[in-house]
Design a protein around this motif. Structure first.
Motif: not given
Length: 121
Positions: A31-33, A52-53, A100-104
């Protein structure tokens, strides 16, 4: 408890190759990049490569393009960085990071402790 544990660093001659690894636990890895950063003494920590994930897309900093390859194995919760044609300026501590999705990438969610890569000229 999330853990990212890097391994595989060491001393290598200029022009040589090295593969470093990151073992992830305590998170849903797929689920993580994931990315690799590096920091040389007296310098800022820079993003080197990211994926990417799913591993379907990759990013490389200009200074490693064509020499480094990032890959991941979601079945094994592992991240890799294959480094070829190493140069003395690649000497740094290399860190694994999870996003995680949405983070930078300016502020990854989790960091490893780092592994030293030293390239002798």
């Amino acid at each position: 408890q999330v853990q990212l544990v890097e391994s595989g660093g060491g001393l290598v001659q200029a022009g040589g190759s090295l593969r470093i690894s990151c073992a992830a636990s305590g998170l849903t890895f797929s689920s993580y990049a994931m990315g690799w950063f590096r920091q040389a003494p007296g310098k800022e920590r820079d993003l080197v490569a990211a994926t990417t994930w799913s591993g379907g897309a990759e990013y490389y900093a200009d200074f490693v393009k064509g020499r480094f390859t990032i890959s991941r194995d979601n079945a094994k919760n592992m991240l890799y960085l294959q480094m070829n044609m190493l140069k003395s300026e690649d000497t740094a501590v290399y860190y694994c990071a999870a996003l995680t999705y949405g983070s930078s990438w300016d502020r990854p969610d989790f960091w490893g402790q780092g592994t030293q890569v030293t390239v002798s000229s």
